[in-house]
Scaffold this motif. Structure first.
Motif, PDB file in Angstrom:
ATOM      1  N   PHE A 133      -7.582   8.287   4.745  1.00 20.80           N
ATOM      2  CA  PHE A 133      -7.162   7.578   3.529  1.00 20.80           C
ATOM      3  C   PHE A 133      -6.915   8.510   2.356  1.00 20.80           C
ATOM      4  N   LEU A 134      -7.515   9.689   2.347  1.00 19.21           N
ATOM      5  CA  LEU A 134      -7.208  10.622   1.263  1.00 19.21           C
ATOM      6  C   LEU A 134      -5.793  11.183   1.431  1.00 19.21           C
ATOM      7  N   LYS A 135      -5.381  11.425   2.675  1.00 20.19           N
ATOM      8  CA  LYS A 135      -4.011  11.887   2.911  1.00 20.19           C
ATOM      9  C   LYS A 135      -3.002  10.796   2.567  1.00 20.19           C
ATOM     10  N   LEU A 136      -3.317   9.566   2.961  1.00 20.17           N
ATOM     11  CA  LEU A 136      -2.376   8.468   2.745  1.00 20.17           C
ATOM     12  C   LEU A 136      -2.309   8.024   1.285  1.00 20.17           C
ATOM     13  N   SER A 137      -3.312   8.396   0.494  1.00 18.54           N
ATOM     14  CA  SER A 137      -3.341   7.948  -0.902  1.00 18.54           C
ATOM     15  C   SER A 137      -2.186   8.517  -1.712  1.00 18.54           C
ATOM     16  N   SER A 158      -6.906   5.734  -7.344  1.00 15.02           N
ATOM     17  CA  SER A 158      -5.800   5.130  -6.611  1.00 15.02           C
ATOM     18  C   SER A 158      -6.263   4.383  -5.377  1.00 15.02           C
ATOM     19  N   ILE A 159      -7.566   4.250  -5.217  1.00 14.66           N
ATOM     20  CA  ILE A 159      -8.110   3.608  -4.021  1.00 14.66           C
ATOM     21  C   ILE A 159      -8.907   2.374  -4.422  1.00 14.66           C
ATOM     22  N   ILE A 160      -8.678   1.294  -3.694  1.00 12.61           N
ATOM     23  CA  ILE A 160      -9.384   0.034  -3.934  1.00 12.61           C
ATOM     24  C   ILE A 160     -10.567  -0.035  -2.978  1.00 12.61           C
ATOM     25  N   CYS A 161     -11.686  -0.495  -3.457  1.00 16.68           N
ATOM     26  CA  CYS A 161     -12.896  -0.538  -2.644  1.00 16.68           C
ATOM     27  C   CYS A 161     -13.367  -1.981  -2.455  1.00 16.68           C
TER      28      CYS A 161
END
Length: 526
Positions: A133-137, A158-161
């Motif tokens: 998910f860090l690459k895809l962010s 930029s990430i939803i938790c």
């Protein structure tokens, strides 16, 4: 836009440039669908299935109007990959491989396949796959991380938790409202799973905005209900399916004697405290539909409606608390009731035998009747086995023609010519019926066409009932009495399935009814 971390409930920033605006596609990583165990453990126990809650998630997404896919890594064990492929086929969704060693190529493949979705892609992944998910962010996707530990995934703006699969729909709702500038009207709906799926299969509950600006959010009891309700503008429910029991003590005394399911009780409590929230329809307006006696009394108000010599009315009726009443026969006569009669429980739903009914041919057979009391004895109308089901969706009215119970002379044959036994049946399961050759055919309407019914008369009645009941979506059944041509209403119900109406007609009418109700409620409160 801010949502909350599933663990610490701290606000998490989800502002970002959204490709195409609203969420148009959702990709579920293998890590949120498969059990958290090694490939070897899984291969040793092939009976293991998807994660708890995953199938519910997939069913809802399947009919949401949002493109859905599953992704898994190259080199995944054969059993796991096979399970995911079977799942994708079962739910008619796409399946992708996502190689972290060539992320750009994998993303490009997805974008080529989904180039027509018209919105952003939301990628749901577990917090155990941080490398993915860090690459895809940085690829323009909306990355949503499940089972987040505070301080790990939430460190990126930029990430939803989220902490539960059930939170995904609320997240999509958040994002779509933001993308549309809150110009959509969000409809939260709650009903039993089987009914929800029946409507959803017809495309009734899209999470993607409709032509008239509606967006639907499934409300779940797996999360606190109040925060979900704060996100919606209007609530659609089928409360008559959510009754556990009704206490009978003399008069029915609605609503005090009704026990609802936990979810409906929570909804009721919320609405009691938030009277400005729009509800389709208010529970007070639905209670009369639960009481066959009250419905009969409301139908008395239609008797002034006439056109072309016909009239529309309710069936003649008599309410009884005891079949052994000394003046029982006299009361039947005063109520214009002659045998045969149909006997129905006064409570129309919410108790186990609410649909246990009987057609009675002899007065003495009332005494040993198994139909629960209090009951409503109703005129049996000879109607050539033809029933007209009418559906009211806001200002629009539809109808379907269905086979019904035969005329009294045929019923006599069914009951036994000499003994004339009562015909006892459950109206939800089966109705007394006869072979085609046994129908009397005394009326041209026995061909079950819609030519015999006075549509203008029924439309006038529907408008009167809408005003009397205060309901937005309801149905009623009409039979035409042989000889007199009277249009007799024999049943009224709330939020019917209207499954006989084609989807491309019924579903837009449903959406218009909901939107018009909301617009009307706003005018009332301003």
């Amino acid at each position: 836009m801010l949502v909350q971390c599933g663990h610490c409930r701290k606000p998490v920033n989800t502002e970002r440039d959204m490709v195409g605006g609203i969420v148009g596609g959702v990709i579920l990583d293998e890590s949120v669908l498969l059990p958290t165990q090694s490939d070897q453990d899984y291969d040793d126990n092939p009976s293991l299935q998807l994660q708890p809650g995953a199938e519910i998630l997939l069913r809802k997404l399947r009919y949401s109007g949002i493109r859905t896919g599953i992704s898994y890594r190259p080199g995944l064990s054969f059993r796991k990959a096979s399970l995911l492929k079977r799942t994708a086929m079962l739910y008619s969704i796409d399946c992708f491989t996502l190689d972290t060693s060539s992320t750009d190529a994998s993303v490009h493949e997805v974008m080529l396949s989904w180039r027509d979705i018209g919105g952003s892609i939301l990628y749901l992944v577990s917090d155990g796959k941080k490398d993915i998910f860090l690459k895809l962010s940085n690829c323009g996707w909306l990355i949503t991380v499940l089972n987040t530990e505070c301080g790990r995934a939430c460190e990126s703006s930029s990430i939803i938790c989220i902490n539960k699969l059930d939170e995904l729909f609320l997240t999509i709702c958040h994002l779509n409202r933001k993308a549309t500038g809150n110009s959509v009207t969000t409809v939260g709906y709650i009903m039993k799973p089987s009914r929800e799926e029946d409507f959803a299969k017809r495309g009734a509950f899209p999470m993607y905005p409709t032509h008239n600006g509606l967006m639907f959010l499934p409300l779940t009891l797996e999360l606190p209900l109040s925060p979900q309700l704060q996100e919606v503008d209007i609530v659609l429910h089928k409360a008559t399916d959510e009754i556990i029991s009704i206490e009978l003590s003399g008069s029915l005394g609605f609503p005090n004697n009704i026990t609802f399911t936990r979810g409906m009780q929570e909804l009721k409590s919320y609405m009691d405290c938030h009277v400005d929230c729009c509800l389709i329809d208010p529970l007070d307006n639905i209670y009369p539909v639960l009481d066959r006696l009250e419905i009969q009394q409301i139908l008395l108000g239609l008797e002034d409606l006439k056109t072309s010599g016909y009239k529309i009315r309710g069936a003649h009726y008599l309410k009884v608390d005891d079949f052994d009443e000394p003046d029982f026969i006299q009361r039947l006569s005063e109520a214009k009731l002659s045998l045969p009669c149909i006997v129905k429980p006064q409570v129309a739903c919410g108790v186990s035998d609410a649909h246990s009914m009987a057609i009675v041919f002899k007065v003495e057979d009332f005494k040993d009747l198994s139909v629960p009391l209090p009951a409503v004895i109703q005129e049996y109308v000879n109607h050539s086995s033809t029933l007209y089901k009418f559906y009211v969706l806001g200002e629009k009215i539809f109808h379907a023609v269905k086979k019904s119970t035969p005329n009294a002379d045929i019923l006599l044959k069914l009951s036994g010519a000499n003994e004339l036994r009562p015909l006892v049946f459950d109206s939800l399961k089966s109705l007394p019926s006869a072979n085609e050759k046994d129908h009397s055919g005394d009326n041209d309407c026995s061909k079950a066409t819609s030519d015999c019914i006075d549509h203008g008369l029924v439309r006038d009645a529907a408008k009167c009932l809408m005003r009397s009941l205060g309901l937005t979506i309801f149905g009623f059944d009409v039979v035409i009495q042989e000889g007199s041509g009277d249009h007799v209403i024999v049943d009224v119900n709330y939020l019917p399935s209207f499954k006989e109406v084609p989807d491309d007609v019924a579903i837009p009418a449903l959406w218009d009814a909901i939107k018009n109700k909301f617009d009307s409620s706003k005018k009332t409160t301003t």
